[in-house]
Design a protein around this motif. Structure first.
Motif, mmCIF file in Angstrom:
data_model
loop_
_atom_site.group_PDB
_atom_site.id
_atom_site.type_symbol
_atom_site.label_atom_id
_atom_site.label_comp_id
_atom_site.label_asym_id
_atom_site.label_seq_id
_atom_site.Cartn_x
_atom_site.Cartn_y
_atom_site.Cartn_z
ATOM 1 N N ASP A 168 -3.114 7.323 11.484
ATOM 2 C CA ASP A 168 -3.269 6.499 10.026
ATOM 3 C C ASP A 168 -4.604 6.447 9.734
ATOM 4 O OD1 ASP A 168 -0.848 6.245 9.797
ATOM 5 O OD2 ASP A 168 -0.690 4.524 11.003
ATOM 6 N N SER A 169 -5.091 6.587 8.209
ATOM 7 C CA SER A 169 -6.392 6.755 7.759
ATOM 8 C C SER A 169 -6.431 5.779 6.550
ATOM 9 C CB SER A 169 -6.921 8.105 7.548
ATOM 10 O OG SER A 169 -6.318 8.495 6.556
ATOM 11 N N ILE A 170 -7.591 5.699 5.839
ATOM 12 C CA ILE A 170 -7.667 5.228 4.317
ATOM 13 C C ILE A 170 -6.567 5.834 3.501
ATOM 14 C CG2 ILE A 170 -9.095 6.902 3.507
ATOM 15 C CD1 ILE A 170 -10.681 4.108 2.919
ATOM 16 N N TYR A 171 -5.846 6.998 3.905
ATOM 17 C CA TYR A 171 -5.093 7.536 3.080
ATOM 18 C C TYR A 171 -3.881 6.559 2.943
ATOM 19 C CZ TYR A 171 -1.374 10.683 1.175
ATOM 20 O OH TYR A 171 -0.166 11.308 0.608
ATOM 21 N N GLU A 172 -3.333 5.947 4.029
ATOM 22 C CA GLU A 172 -2.151 4.965 4.102
ATOM 23 C C GLU A 172 -2.641 3.587 3.470
ATOM 24 O OE1 GLU A 172 -2.840 7.109 6.656
ATOM 25 O OE2 GLU A 172 -0.956 8.256 6.533
ATOM 26 N N LEU A 173 -3.754 3.342 3.611
ATOM 27 C CA LEU A 173 -4.216 1.984 3.040
ATOM 28 C C LEU A 173 -3.940 2.201 1.258
ATOM 29 C CD1 LEU A 173 -7.282 0.969 4.910
ATOM 30 C CD2 LEU A 173 -4.895 0.172 5.297
ATOM 31 N N TYR A 174 -4.412 3.563 0.663
ATOM 32 C CA TYR A 174 -4.477 3.850 -0.771
ATOM 33 C C TYR A 174 -2.708 3.899 -0.931
ATOM 34 C CZ TYR A 174 -9.051 3.817 -1.904
ATOM 35 O OH TYR A 174 -10.553 3.674 -2.224
ATOM 36 N N GLU A 175 -2.064 4.415 -0.078
ATOM 37 C CA GLU A 175 -0.842 5.021 -0.652
ATOM 38 C C GLU A 175 0.136 4.006 -0.321
ATOM 39 O OE1 GLU A 175 2.539 8.129 0.004
ATOM 40 O OE2 GLU A 175 1.744 6.935 1.368
ATOM 41 N N ASP A 219 1.797 -0.198 1.077
ATOM 42 C CA ASP A 219 1.383 -1.556 1.573
ATOM 43 C C ASP A 219 2.051 -1.869 2.834
ATOM 44 O OD1 ASP A 219 -0.042 -2.423 -0.717
ATOM 45 O OD2 ASP A 219 1.655 -2.999 -1.685
ATOM 46 N N GLU A 220 2.630 -0.715 3.395
ATOM 47 C CA GLU A 220 3.353 -0.982 4.612
ATOM 48 C C GLU A 220 2.582 -0.637 5.920
ATOM 49 O OE1 GLU A 220 7.384 -0.813 4.365
ATOM 50 O OE2 GLU A 220 6.067 -1.478 2.363
ATOM 51 N N PRO A 242 -6.482 -0.229 -14.383
ATOM 52 C CA PRO A 242 -7.652 -0.915 -13.420
ATOM 53 C C PRO A 242 -6.836 -1.612 -12.163
ATOM 54 C CG PRO A 242 -7.222 -2.481 -15.524
ATOM 55 C CD PRO A 242 -6.314 -1.099 -15.602
ATOM 56 N N ALA A 243 -5.433 -1.541 -12.476
ATOM 57 C CA ALA A 243 -4.904 -2.270 -11.115
ATOM 58 C C ALA A 243 -5.170 -1.799 -9.771
ATOM 59 C CB ALA A 243 -3.501 -2.614 -11.023
ATOM 60 N N THR A 244 -5.135 -0.309 -9.888
ATOM 61 C CA THR A 244 -5.655 0.236 -8.538
ATOM 62 C C THR A 244 -6.804 0.350 -8.021
ATOM 63 O OG1 THR A 244 -5.558 2.241 -10.004
ATOM 64 C CG2 THR A 244 -3.585 2.066 -8.709
ATOM 65 N N TYR A 245 -7.809 -0.017 -8.970
ATOM 66 C CA TYR A 245 -9.378 -0.355 -8.470
ATOM 67 C C TYR A 245 -9.336 -1.458 -7.414
ATOM 68 C CZ TYR A 245 -11.511 2.509 -12.205
ATOM 69 O OH TYR A 245 -12.022 3.408 -13.101
ATOM 70 N N LEU A 246 -8.281 -2.175 -7.602
ATOM 71 C CA LEU A 246 -8.335 -3.350 -6.645
ATOM 72 C C LEU A 246 -7.545 -3.112 -5.144
ATOM 73 C CD1 LEU A 246 -7.906 -6.094 -9.154
ATOM 74 C CD2 LEU A 246 -9.939 -5.704 -7.761
ATOM 75 N N ARG A 247 -7.096 -2.063 -5.150
ATOM 76 C CA ARG A 247 -5.982 -1.718 -3.821
ATOM 77 C C ARG A 247 -6.858 -1.617 -2.420
ATOM 78 N NH1 ARG A 247 -1.571 2.827 -4.620
ATOM 79 N NH2 ARG A 247 -0.919 1.407 -6.372
ATOM 80 N N LEU A 248 -8.002 -1.067 -2.524
ATOM 81 C CA LEU A 248 -8.835 -0.985 -1.384
ATOM 82 C C LEU A 248 -9.214 -2.559 -1.137
ATOM 83 C CD1 LEU A 248 -10.163 0.779 0.838
ATOM 84 C CD2 LEU A 248 -12.165 0.579 -0.722
#
Ligand SMILES: Nc1ncnc2c1ncn2[C@@H]1O[C@H](COP(=O)(O)OP(=O)(O)O)[C@@H](O)[C@H]1O
Ligand SMILES: [Mg+2]
Length: 263
Positions: free
Chosen positions: A57-64, A66-67, A103-109
Motif C-alpha cells: 500500500d502507498s499514497i495511491y490507496e490514501l487518495y483512492e 477511505d478503507e 475543491p473537496a478532493t484537495y482535502l483528501r490527503l
C-alpha cells in the motif's frame, strides 16, 4: 505536536527531493521522528528510501479509498527514526478523477494523514512534483508550512517564486488559514561563479532574514553520487561538504521551531 512541511517549487531539478530526504535524515539523526510523504508519482524519494518490492500500500490507496488504514502505508527506512509513505507510478492516473472532485478532493490527503502525522512524528515532509497541479495543491492543503528550494546556478531561479507565494496565500485564504512560507533555501551555491554571487546577493537584498534560511547548500558532486547509490548524502559521505551543510540546515531548522518563530 508535530509539524507538516511541504517542499515545493514548480521547477524540476531544483533539489526538492534531495532536500526532503537529506533534511529528513539529518533531523532523524538529531533524535527527531520524521515521516516523509512522497507526493510525486515519479517516486524519486520512495526509491531512495524503500525497496520497491516491499511496497504494497502507498499514497495511491490514501487518495483512492477511505478503507486502507494509514499505518499500512507507512514503511521504515534504512535510517533510524525516518519513515516514508511511498508513492506509486499509478497515482499519476488518479489526477484526472481527483481534479473532477475539487475543491473537496484537495482535502483528501489532509484528512488522511494530518492527525496521524502530527500525533506520531515530530516532523512530516511532503515531497511534491515539479508543477502547480493537483498534488502540489493537495500538499499545500495538508501542510502547516512550506519550504521552497531555489537554484542558485540560474538567473531564472527567481521565476516562479512569486507564483509560489501567491499559491500559498490563495490556499491560506481559502481552506488552510494557518499555512505559511517557512523559508526559502538556496541550493547549488558555487561561490566561484559570478552567477551564484549575483543570485545570492539579489535574494539577500530582496528578502528579509526570516524569509531565507541563513544556510545555503553548496554545489557538491557527491549529491548525485549518493543518489546513484540510493543513499542520503549523510550516509553516503558523512564528511562531504554537502552532508555538513545539511547538518547545519537541520540545526537552523530546529532553532526556528524551538524559538517559536515557526508557529
Ligand atoms: N547542492 C547540490 N549540488 C549538486 N547536485 C545537487 C545538489 N542538490 C541536488 N543535486 C542533484 O540535482 C539533481 C536534481 O535534484 P532533485 O532533488 O531530484 O530535484 P527535484 O526534486 O527538485 O526535481 C539530483 O541529481 C541531485 O542529486
Ligand atoms: Mg523530486
Amino acid at each position: 505536536m508535530g509539524a507538516i512541511i511541504a517542499i515545493c517549487n514548480n521547477k524540476g531539478g531544483v533539489g526538492k527531493t534531495t532536500l526532503t530526504v537529506n533534511l529528513g535524515h539529518a533531523l532523524a539523526n538529531r533524535g527527531k521522528k520524521v515521516l516523509i510523504v512522497d507526493n510525486d508519482a515519479q517516486c524519486n524519494a520512495s526509491s531512495l528510501l524503500v525497496e520497491p518490492d516491499v511496497i504494497s500500500d502507498s499514497i495511491y490507496e490514501l487518495y483512492e479509498s477511505d478503507e486502507t488504514p494509514i499505518e499500512r502505508c507507512v514503511y521504515p527506512t534504512a535510517y533510524d527514526g525516518l519513515f516514508v509513505i511511498p508513492n506509486s507510478e499509478e497515482t499519476a492516473a488518479l489526477e484526472i478523477s481527483l481534479n473532477k472532485g475539487i475543491p473537496a478532493t484537495y482535502l483528501r490527503l489532509r484528512n488522511r494523514i494530518r492527525e496521524y502525522a502530527i500525533k506520531n512524528f515530530d516532523f512530516t515532509f511532503i515531497d511534491t512534483p515539479p508543477n502547480w497541479g493537483f498534488f502540489v495543491l493537495s500538499s499545500l492543503h495538508a501542510a502547516d508550512c512550506v519550504i521552497v528550494p531555489i537554484l542558485c546556478s540560474s538567473r531564472f531561479s527567481m521565476e516562479g517564486l512569486t507564483r509560489a507565494l501567491e499559491l500559498i496565500e490563495g490556499v491560506r485564504q481559502r481552506e488552510n488559514p494557518d499555512l505559511r512560507l517557512l523559508r526559502l533555501v538556496v541550493n547549488n551555491v558555487d561561490k566561484r561563479t559570478a552567477i551564484s554571487r549575483v543570485v545570492t546577493d539579489k535574494l539577500r537584498r530582496l528578502f528579509d532574514e526570516d524569509v531565507l534560511f541563513k544556510t545555503s547548500i553548496p554545489t557538491n558532486t557527491q549529491f548525485s553520487q549518493a543518489e546513484m547509490e540510493g543513499k542520503s548524502i549523510i550516509r553516503f559521505s558523512p564528511r562531504s561538504v554537502g552532508a555538513k551543510y545539511y547538518r547545519n540546515l537541520a540545526t537552523e531548522f530546529l532553532e526556528i521551531f524551538e524559538d517559536g518563530t515557526a508557529s
